[in-house]
Motif scaffolding. Structure first.
Motif, mmCIF file in Angstrom:
data_model
loop_
_atom_site.group_PDB
_atom_site.id
_atom_site.type_symbol
_atom_site.label_atom_id
_atom_site.label_comp_id
_atom_site.label_asym_id
_atom_site.label_seq_id
_atom_site.Cartn_x
_atom_site.Cartn_y
_atom_site.Cartn_z
ATOM 1 N N GLY A 5 22.900 121.627 75.002
ATOM 2 C CA GLY A 5 22.670 121.128 76.304
ATOM 3 C C GLY A 5 21.356 121.640 76.878
ATOM 4 O O GLY A 5 20.849 120.742 77.401
ATOM 5 N N LEU A 6 21.063 123.002 76.631
ATOM 6 C CA LEU A 6 19.665 123.202 77.144
ATOM 7 C C LEU A 6 18.632 122.714 76.568
ATOM 8 O O LEU A 6 17.702 122.281 77.028
ATOM 9 C CB LEU A 6 19.664 124.813 76.973
ATOM 10 C CG LEU A 6 18.527 125.641 77.567
ATOM 11 C CD1 LEU A 6 18.156 125.071 78.989
ATOM 12 C CD2 LEU A 6 18.250 126.903 77.331
ATOM 13 N N LEU A 7 18.658 122.425 75.393
ATOM 14 C CA LEU A 7 17.629 121.834 74.396
ATOM 15 C C LEU A 7 17.508 120.151 74.988
ATOM 16 O O LEU A 7 16.565 119.784 74.813
ATOM 17 C CB LEU A 7 18.082 121.645 73.032
ATOM 18 C CG LEU A 7 17.026 120.995 72.040
ATOM 19 C CD1 LEU A 7 15.675 121.578 72.285
ATOM 20 C CD2 LEU A 7 17.433 121.180 70.648
ATOM 21 N N LEU A 8 18.845 119.520 75.154
ATOM 22 C CA LEU A 8 18.852 118.189 75.877
ATOM 23 C C LEU A 8 17.855 118.155 77.009
ATOM 24 O O LEU A 8 17.312 117.435 77.261
ATOM 25 C CB LEU A 8 20.128 117.700 75.597
ATOM 26 C CG LEU A 8 20.763 117.151 74.724
ATOM 27 C CD1 LEU A 8 21.905 116.666 74.565
ATOM 28 C CD2 LEU A 8 19.891 115.926 74.008
ATOM 29 N N ILE A 9 18.349 119.131 77.919
ATOM 30 C CA ILE A 9 17.532 119.096 79.431
ATOM 31 C C ILE A 9 16.091 119.250 78.871
ATOM 32 O O ILE A 9 15.081 118.606 79.734
ATOM 33 C CB ILE A 9 18.165 120.200 80.046
ATOM 34 C CG1 ILE A 9 19.825 119.939 80.634
ATOM 35 C CG2 ILE A 9 17.454 120.395 81.237
ATOM 36 C CD1 ILE A 9 20.398 120.950 81.274
ATOM 37 N N ILE A 10 15.576 120.242 78.137
ATOM 38 C CA ILE A 10 14.409 120.575 78.040
ATOM 39 C C ILE A 10 13.625 119.268 77.529
ATOM 40 O O ILE A 10 12.519 119.023 77.971
ATOM 41 C CB ILE A 10 14.117 121.815 77.176
ATOM 42 C CG1 ILE A 10 14.391 123.213 77.706
ATOM 43 C CG2 ILE A 10 12.650 121.790 76.624
ATOM 44 C CD1 ILE A 10 14.672 124.252 77.015
ATOM 45 N N LEU A 11 14.008 118.671 76.380
ATOM 46 C CA LEU A 11 13.691 117.635 75.745
ATOM 47 C C LEU A 11 13.713 116.281 76.704
ATOM 48 O O LEU A 11 12.681 115.498 77.050
ATOM 49 C CB LEU A 11 14.381 117.142 74.478
ATOM 50 C CG LEU A 11 14.084 118.082 73.373
ATOM 51 C CD1 LEU A 11 15.119 117.446 72.197
ATOM 52 C CD2 LEU A 11 12.581 118.064 72.874
ATOM 53 N N TRP A 16 10.420 112.829 80.401
ATOM 54 C CA TRP A 16 10.095 112.212 81.682
ATOM 55 C C TRP A 16 8.674 112.593 81.880
ATOM 56 O O TRP A 16 8.030 111.525 82.575
ATOM 57 C CB TRP A 16 11.205 112.796 82.636
ATOM 58 C CG TRP A 16 10.743 112.207 84.104
ATOM 59 C CD1 TRP A 16 11.084 111.196 84.703
ATOM 60 C CD2 TRP A 16 9.786 113.120 84.879
ATOM 61 N NE1 TRP A 16 10.513 111.282 85.981
ATOM 62 C CE2 TRP A 16 9.595 112.590 86.112
ATOM 63 C CE3 TRP A 16 9.226 114.603 84.781
ATOM 64 C CZ2 TRP A 16 8.948 112.768 87.113
ATOM 65 C CZ3 TRP A 16 8.611 114.739 85.937
ATOM 66 C CH2 TRP A 16 8.494 114.090 86.971
ATOM 67 N N PHE A 17 8.361 113.857 81.779
ATOM 68 C CA PHE A 17 6.946 114.200 82.103
ATOM 69 C C PHE A 17 5.776 113.037 81.586
ATOM 70 O O PHE A 17 4.868 112.883 82.202
ATOM 71 C CB PHE A 17 6.725 115.625 82.076
ATOM 72 C CG PHE A 17 5.453 116.054 82.220
ATOM 73 C CD1 PHE A 17 4.886 116.245 83.638
ATOM 74 C CD2 PHE A 17 4.487 116.483 81.157
ATOM 75 C CE1 PHE A 17 3.748 116.797 84.078
ATOM 76 C CE2 PHE A 17 3.208 116.761 81.785
ATOM 77 C CZ PHE A 17 2.705 116.936 82.888
ATOM 78 N N TRP A 18 6.195 113.115 80.224
ATOM 79 C CA TRP A 18 5.333 112.447 79.451
ATOM 80 C C TRP A 18 5.149 111.027 79.869
ATOM 81 O O TRP A 18 4.062 110.191 80.171
ATOM 82 C CB TRP A 18 5.615 112.293 77.989
ATOM 83 C CG TRP A 18 4.698 111.280 76.938
ATOM 84 C CD1 TRP A 18 3.334 111.694 76.756
ATOM 85 C CD2 TRP A 18 4.967 110.003 76.814
ATOM 86 N NE1 TRP A 18 2.959 110.628 75.892
ATOM 87 C CE2 TRP A 18 3.678 109.655 75.985
ATOM 88 C CE3 TRP A 18 6.210 109.289 77.021
ATOM 89 C CZ2 TRP A 18 3.778 108.248 75.388
ATOM 90 C CZ3 TRP A 18 5.793 108.029 76.294
ATOM 91 C CH2 TRP A 18 4.822 107.619 75.622
ATOM 92 N N TRP A 19 6.190 110.215 79.918
ATOM 93 C CA TRP A 19 6.416 108.856 80.495
ATOM 94 C C TRP A 19 5.912 108.686 82.001
ATOM 95 O O TRP A 19 4.873 107.802 82.446
ATOM 96 C CB TRP A 19 8.189 108.415 80.717
ATOM 97 C CG TRP A 19 8.101 107.126 81.156
ATOM 98 C CD1 TRP A 19 8.565 106.636 82.302
ATOM 99 C CD2 TRP A 19 7.949 105.900 80.402
ATOM 100 N NE1 TRP A 19 8.508 105.267 82.159
ATOM 101 C CE2 TRP A 19 8.149 104.919 80.927
ATOM 102 C CE3 TRP A 19 7.807 105.511 79.003
ATOM 103 C CZ2 TRP A 19 8.167 103.506 80.513
ATOM 104 C CZ3 TRP A 19 7.702 104.399 78.550
ATOM 105 C CH2 TRP A 19 8.011 103.285 79.021
ATOM 106 N N ASP A 20 6.009 109.676 82.887
ATOM 107 C CA ASP A 20 5.676 109.594 84.411
ATOM 108 C C ASP A 20 3.923 109.622 84.268
ATOM 109 O O ASP A 20 3.373 109.017 84.902
ATOM 110 C CB ASP A 20 6.281 110.739 85.002
ATOM 111 C CG ASP A 20 5.587 110.687 86.588
ATOM 112 O OD1 ASP A 20 6.046 109.591 87.202
ATOM 113 O OD2 ASP A 20 5.011 111.556 87.007
ATOM 114 N N SER A 21 3.488 110.617 83.475
ATOM 115 C CA SER A 21 2.065 110.870 83.153
ATOM 116 C C SER A 21 1.393 109.735 82.837
ATOM 117 O O SER A 21 0.188 109.417 83.188
ATOM 118 C CB SER A 21 1.836 112.284 82.444
ATOM 119 O OG SER A 21 2.351 113.160 82.909
#
Length: 103
Positions: A5-11, A16-21
């Motif tokens: 679950g933590l890995l999914l949140i990080i990924l 999201w950051f890459w897409w937004d950037s």
């Protein structure tokens, strides 16, 4: 929360950051290209390049990502000059260019 679950949140956050950037960089590219056209210089490489990112408060006091991009332009096709686009969130905060020789 388990490790997967933590890995999914990080990924998911990284995606999201890459897409937004990418979207912000596209807006910065359009702004820089337009600014160069209005200044009578050639926008080189057809893109902007990421330089710096930081958190900063906007005019409403909310924290947003402030991204700095640089671009290159030429006035006489003999020498390259640099410009900078500063984006606050998804909006252009400022655009500046080095002093250049009129060709």
């Amino acid at each position: 929360m388990n490790d997967s679950g933590l890995l999914l949140i990080i990924l998911g956050s990284l995606a999201w950051f890459w897409w937004d950037s990418r979207g912000v960089a596209e807006r910065a590219t359009i702004a820089a290209e337009s600014y160069c056209a209005n200044s009578g210089v050639a926008f080189l490489n057809d893109t902007v390049f990421w330089r710096k990112i930081r958190f900063k408060r906007n005019r409403q006091g909310r924290i947003q990502l402030q991204r700095y991009y640089f671009f290159e332009f030429a006035s006489d096709m003999q020498q390259r000059y640099r410009g900078e686009v500063i984006m606050m969130g998804k909006k252009v905060e400022s655009i500046s260019m080095d002093a250049f020789r009129v060709g």
